[in-house]
Enzyme design. Structure first.
Site, mmCIF file in Angstrom:
data_model
loop_
_atom_site.group_PDB
_atom_site.id
_atom_site.type_symbol
_atom_site.label_atom_id
_atom_site.label_comp_id
_atom_site.label_asym_id
_atom_site.label_seq_id
_atom_site.Cartn_x
_atom_site.Cartn_y
_atom_site.Cartn_z
ATOM 1 N N HIS A 151 -4.139 -7.677 11.528
ATOM 2 C CA HIS A 151 -4.114 -7.520 12.927
ATOM 3 C C HIS A 151 -2.692 -7.109 13.421
ATOM 4 O O HIS A 151 -2.073 -7.926 13.963
ATOM 5 C CB HIS A 151 -4.835 -8.517 13.721
ATOM 6 N N SER A 173 -12.787 -4.740 3.554
ATOM 7 C CA SER A 173 -11.632 -4.476 4.187
ATOM 8 C C SER A 173 -10.250 -3.909 3.289
ATOM 9 O O SER A 173 -10.396 -4.688 2.270
ATOM 10 C CB SER A 173 -11.171 -5.960 4.917
ATOM 11 N N CYS A 190 -5.866 -4.065 8.958
ATOM 12 C CA CYS A 190 -7.227 -4.368 8.217
ATOM 13 C C CYS A 190 -8.082 -3.143 8.759
ATOM 14 O O CYS A 190 -8.470 -3.065 9.893
ATOM 15 C CB CYS A 190 -7.486 -5.731 8.644
ATOM 16 N N PHE A 250 -5.049 -11.174 4.071
ATOM 17 C CA PHE A 250 -4.218 -10.709 3.172
ATOM 18 C C PHE A 250 -3.159 -11.443 2.891
ATOM 19 O O PHE A 250 -2.862 -12.615 3.504
ATOM 20 C CB PHE A 250 -3.762 -9.261 3.695
ATOM 21 N N THR A 270 -11.954 -1.015 7.682
ATOM 22 C CA THR A 270 -13.206 -1.003 7.120
ATOM 23 C C THR A 270 -13.520 0.410 6.282
ATOM 24 O O THR A 270 -13.300 1.514 6.746
ATOM 25 C CB THR A 270 -14.199 -1.324 7.852
ATOM 26 N N ALA A 293 -10.133 3.270 15.348
ATOM 27 C CA ALA A 293 -10.439 3.084 16.640
ATOM 28 C C ALA A 293 -9.360 3.214 17.749
ATOM 29 O O ALA A 293 -8.259 3.262 17.344
ATOM 30 C CB ALA A 293 -11.235 1.653 16.947
ATOM 31 N N THR A 312 10.884 -11.481 4.394
ATOM 32 C CA THR A 312 11.607 -12.850 5.104
ATOM 33 C C THR A 312 12.672 -12.141 6.007
ATOM 34 O O THR A 312 13.407 -11.229 5.849
ATOM 35 C CB THR A 312 12.426 -13.605 4.117
#
Length: 239
Positions: A108, A47, A54, A2, A56, A70, A156
């Site tokens: 992630h 995704s 991220c 991404f 599904t 999960a 930033t």
């Protein structure tokens, strides 16, 4: 992969536990509506980053989609605290021809931080975040003027205080209207993902140091460094 440029804000319409036969594969699911703009080219298995995570797509229609979450994801993110009606940041996985306006974000999430303070600065807002103690080692990868993804938004870093485990960012007026952060209060959790390039670099340097320190090659490098220091001192003493 991404870019950290949030496309739209969707809204949670359902949060449900799942059995092992459901589309989410058991555990936990979230359905997100008001998402028509990013579902025009959606397919099962695609995704989508939800607050920078991220996930599904397991089901979708023209306006909403469902994702399975999960247990590991729940431990690392703020998704477990989402309630029906809350807005979330959404971004589709980047395509090969995407204009790259943010930075490389994997989706992630490394952990969560809390909003330590928020201060109005003209039409901008300065946020200070404190990283949870269990992820204190990740402060190594948060550097002034470096990248960080907060709830999936590429931002930033302004300042960093490693001892207090805090860092700050400034959010301009335009961004405030496009992401969920301004809706949050002091003490609220925010997902963070540090710059992946920093993690790769740190891992490589650590491996190199271990290899050198565990072998004769490492001893030779240390000996050369000591010899150079002693030579400089000797040269300075003779002047």
């Amino acid at each position: 992969m991404f870019t950290g440029i949030v496309e739209i804000m969707g809204r949670v319409t359902d949060v449900s536990p799942l059995d092992s036969t459901s589309s989410g594969g058991g555990g936990f699911s979230i359905t997100i509506g008001e998402a028509a703009d990013i579902l025009v080219d959606c397919h099962l298995g695609d995704s989508i980053a939800v607050n920078g995570t991220c996930l599904t797509v397991t089901e979708f229609d023209t306006n909403s989609f469902k994702i399975g979450v999960a247990p590991e994801t729940l431990r690392k993110t703020n998704l477990g605290s989402l309630k029906v009606g809350q807005q979330v940041n959404l971004e589709r996985a980047m395509s090969a021809h995407t204009r790259f306006g943010g930075h490389m974000v994997q989706g992630h999430v490394d952990g969560t931080c809390t909003i330590h303070s928020r201060t109005e600065d003209g039409n901008a807002i300065t946020f200070v975040f404190q990283v949870a103690e269990q992820w204190a080692e990740l402060m190594t990868y948060i550097v002034p003027k470096g990248f960080i993804a907060l709830d999936g938004t590429s931002l930033t870093v302004i300042d960093v205080d490693d001892e207090k485990r805090t860092f700050s960012i400034m959010m301009i007026a335009y961004t405030q209207t496009k992401v969920v952060m301004p809706q949050k209060a002091v003490g609220d959790e925010v997902n963070f993902e540090v710059d992946m390039m920093g993690k790769y670099t740190g891992k490589g340097v650590e491996a190199m140091i271990k290899r050198y320190l565990n072998g004769e090659e490492g001893e030779a490098i240390i000996a050369k460094a000591v010899d150079r220091v002693l030579a400089k001192r000797a040269a300075a003493g003779s002047q």
